[in-house]
Design a protein around this motif. Structure first.
Motif, PDB file in Angstrom:
ATOM      1  N   ILE A 202       0.818  -1.154  -0.027  1.00  0.00           N
ATOM      2  CA  ILE A 202       0.031   0.123   0.004  1.00  0.00           C
ATOM      3  C   ILE A 202       0.861   1.327  -0.137  1.00  0.00           C
ATOM      4  N   ARG A 203       2.256   1.063  -0.192  1.00  0.00           N
ATOM      5  CA  ARG A 203       3.115   2.322  -0.264  1.00  0.00           C
ATOM      6  C   ARG A 203       3.798   2.332  -1.653  1.00  0.00           C
ATOM      7  N   PRO A 204       4.150   3.444  -2.187  1.00  0.00           N
ATOM      8  CA  PRO A 204       4.838   3.543  -3.342  1.00  0.00           C
ATOM      9  C   PRO A 204       6.166   2.880  -3.337  1.00  0.00           C
ATOM     10  N   PRO A 205       6.836   2.384  -4.296  1.00  0.00           N
ATOM     11  CA  PRO A 205       8.065   1.697  -4.286  1.00  0.00           C
ATOM     12  C   PRO A 205       9.251   2.549  -4.010  1.00  0.00           C
ATOM     13  N   ALA A 206       8.978   3.943  -4.248  1.00  0.00           N
ATOM     14  CA  ALA A 206      10.103   4.800  -4.226  1.00  0.00           C
ATOM     15  C   ALA A 206      10.393   5.329  -2.483  1.00  0.00           C
ATOM     16  N   GLU A 207       9.088   4.920  -1.815  1.00  0.00           N
ATOM     17  CA  GLU A 207       9.367   5.084  -0.390  1.00  0.00           C
ATOM     18  C   GLU A 207       9.734   4.371   0.494  1.00  0.00           C
ATOM     19  N   VAL A 208       9.686   2.916   0.102  1.00  0.00           N
ATOM     20  CA  VAL A 208      10.109   1.802   0.779  1.00  0.00           C
ATOM     21  C   VAL A 208      11.368   1.053   0.291  1.00  0.00           C
ATOM     22  N   VAL A 209      12.060   1.767  -0.677  1.00  0.00           N
ATOM     23  CA  VAL A 209      13.195   1.291  -1.250  1.00  0.00           C
ATOM     24  C   VAL A 209      14.332   1.016  -0.098  1.00  0.00           C
ATOM     25  N   LEU A 210      14.423   2.050   0.626  1.00  0.00           N
ATOM     26  CA  LEU A 210      15.489   1.682   1.914  1.00  0.00           C
ATOM     27  C   LEU A 210      14.955   0.858   3.079  1.00  0.00           C
ATOM     28  N   GLY A 211      13.598   0.661   3.001  1.00  0.00           N
ATOM     29  CA  GLY A 211      12.978  -0.040   4.177  1.00  0.00           C
ATOM     30  C   GLY A 211      11.614   0.207   4.254  1.00  0.00           C
ATOM     31  N   TRP A 212      10.741  -0.544   4.463  1.00  0.00           N
ATOM     32  CA  TRP A 212       9.375  -0.250   4.564  1.00  0.00           C
ATOM     33  C   TRP A 212       9.180   0.154   5.937  1.00  0.00           C
ATOM     34  N   TRP A 213      10.086   0.169   7.012  1.00  0.00           N
ATOM     35  CA  TRP A 213       9.868   0.775   8.223  1.00  0.00           C
ATOM     36  C   TRP A 213      10.078   2.305   8.300  1.00  0.00           C
TER      37      TRP A 213
ATOM     38  N   LEU B 266       9.508   6.182   7.995  1.00  0.00           N
ATOM     39  CA  LEU B 266       8.331   6.863   7.812  1.00  0.00           C
ATOM     40  C   LEU B 266       8.634   8.353   7.742  1.00  0.00           C
ATOM     41  N   ASP B 267       9.867   8.518   7.050  1.00  0.00           N
ATOM     42  CA  ASP B 267      10.092   9.909   6.348  1.00  0.00           C
ATOM     43  C   ASP B 267       9.041  10.448   5.574  1.00  0.00           C
ATOM     44  N   HIS B 268       8.537   9.688   4.645  1.00  0.00           N
ATOM     45  CA  HIS B 268       7.521  10.320   3.930  1.00  0.00           C
ATOM     46  C   HIS B 268       6.398   9.023   3.689  1.00  0.00           C
ATOM     47  N   VAL B 269       5.243   9.312   4.107  1.00  0.00           N
ATOM     48  CA  VAL B 269       4.222   8.130   3.988  1.00  0.00           C
ATOM     49  C   VAL B 269       3.157   8.635   3.138  1.00  0.00           C
ATOM     50  N   THR B 270       3.115   7.475   1.927  1.00  0.00           N
ATOM     51  CA  THR B 270       1.797   7.726   1.295  1.00  0.00           C
ATOM     52  C   THR B 270       1.077   6.626   1.096  1.00  0.00           C
ATOM     53  N   LEU B 271      -0.208   6.300   1.074  1.00  0.00           N
ATOM     54  CA  LEU B 271      -0.736   5.299   0.991  1.00  0.00           C
ATOM     55  C   LEU B 271      -1.361   5.235  -0.464  1.00  0.00           C
ATOM     56  N   THR B 272      -1.576   4.162  -1.118  1.00  0.00           N
ATOM     57  CA  THR B 272      -2.125   4.135  -2.364  1.00  0.00           C
ATOM     58  C   THR B 272      -2.350   2.503  -2.886  1.00  0.00           C
TER      59      THR B 272
END
Length: 273
Positions: free
Chosen positions: A32-43, A45-51
């Motif tokens: 539910i998060r864009p790959p660009a936001e979790v590329v360094l780790g899904w944990w 929380l610098d930028h959280v976008t739900l999609t």
């Protein structure tokens, strides 16, 4: 058991449960998060976008629904066949006397240690000669056949403590072997049969090797999950969606029937549930 010991056990189980849940939470977040936001780790929380883009892409680009139906069909038929055939085979090996009974049982149980890779080439040649490649039977038959190695042993082990007085009483009343099986043994072996069904369903649902080799056009979820993984782009978001869809059904089956599964592992009295 003292209150302190009970609290300690509960705390340990709770910690193990939390550790077990961490990967599941990670898969949900990845879906539910864009790959660009979790590329360094899904944990992070610098930028959280739900999609829900990953969910829409998977359903539109891949035959997820068809693969789900195929998986249900494969696992369901294999489970039903094992639950119908295993009790009769275990009853015959345990209570009936026939030539080479012990030898046949040893051969069947020894198949438990036989790797699937050993039978792949002979099966592939057989299916090609009989025209069963890319046919559901090419996977269904090995599913049921290979399950006999452990399922017969499981039910036969349950029958070790089955009250022989019930069988003797049925024979005195004039019941033959078939009547004894259907009216005495089978009704009192429900827990072991359900345990076989749960294990067989979970194994067939998650099986990848045989469907990957023998099926091409209509594939189950584990094969589709392997196809979603791109060669250069790993597609972690779409793989997470497919993994969640693949996990939901077996998890629900285990939660619903866990009481019967536990009873099948613990009940050895041979009394009717």
């Amino acid at each position: 058991m003292s209150g302190r010991a009970r609290f300690l056990i509960t705390a340990i189980v709770g910690v193990i449960a939390v550790i077990w849940m961490i990967p599941v939470i990670g898969i949900i977040v990845l879906s539910i998060r864009p790959p660009a936001e979790v590329v360094l780790g899904w944990w992070r929380l610098d930028h959280v976008t739900l999609t829900l883009d990953a969910w829409r892409n998977v359903w539109s680009k891949y035959p997820l629904l068809q693969s789900l139906i195929t998986t249900i069909k494969l696992a369901g038929l294999a489970t039903l066949a094992s639950m119908l055939l295993t009790p009769a085979a275990a009853y015959a090996f345990h209570f009936l006397k026939f030539p080479f009974r012990r030898t046949l049982l040893i051969i069947i149980i020894n198949a438990f240690v036989l790797p699937q890779q050993v039978v792949v080439i002979p099966l592939f040649q057989l299916w090609r000669q009989t025209g069963l490649l890319d046919n559901i039977l090419a996977v269904l038959i090995p599913y049921v056949g290979l399950s006999f190695a452990w399922s017969i042993f499981l039910v036969k082990n349950f029958l070790e403590d089955f009250p022989k007085e019930l069988i003797e009483a049925a024979k005195i009343d004039g019941a033959g072997p078939i009547q004894v099986f259907f009216f005495v043994v089978l009704p009192n072996s429900v827990t072991s049969i359900i345990a076989v069904g749960i294990l067989q369903f979970l194994w067939c649902w998650n099986a990848l090797f045989l469907p990957l080799l023998f099926l091409r056009s209509d594939v189950p979820l584990p094969v589709l999950l392997a196809r979603i993984a791109g060669t250069y782009d790993l597609n972690w978001d779409m793989r997470s969606v497919a993994a969640l869809v693949t996990t939901i059904v077996p998890l629900a089956v285990f939660v619903i029937f866990q009481r019967h599964f536990a009873a099948g592992a613990q009940t050895r009295s041979g009394t009717k549930e």
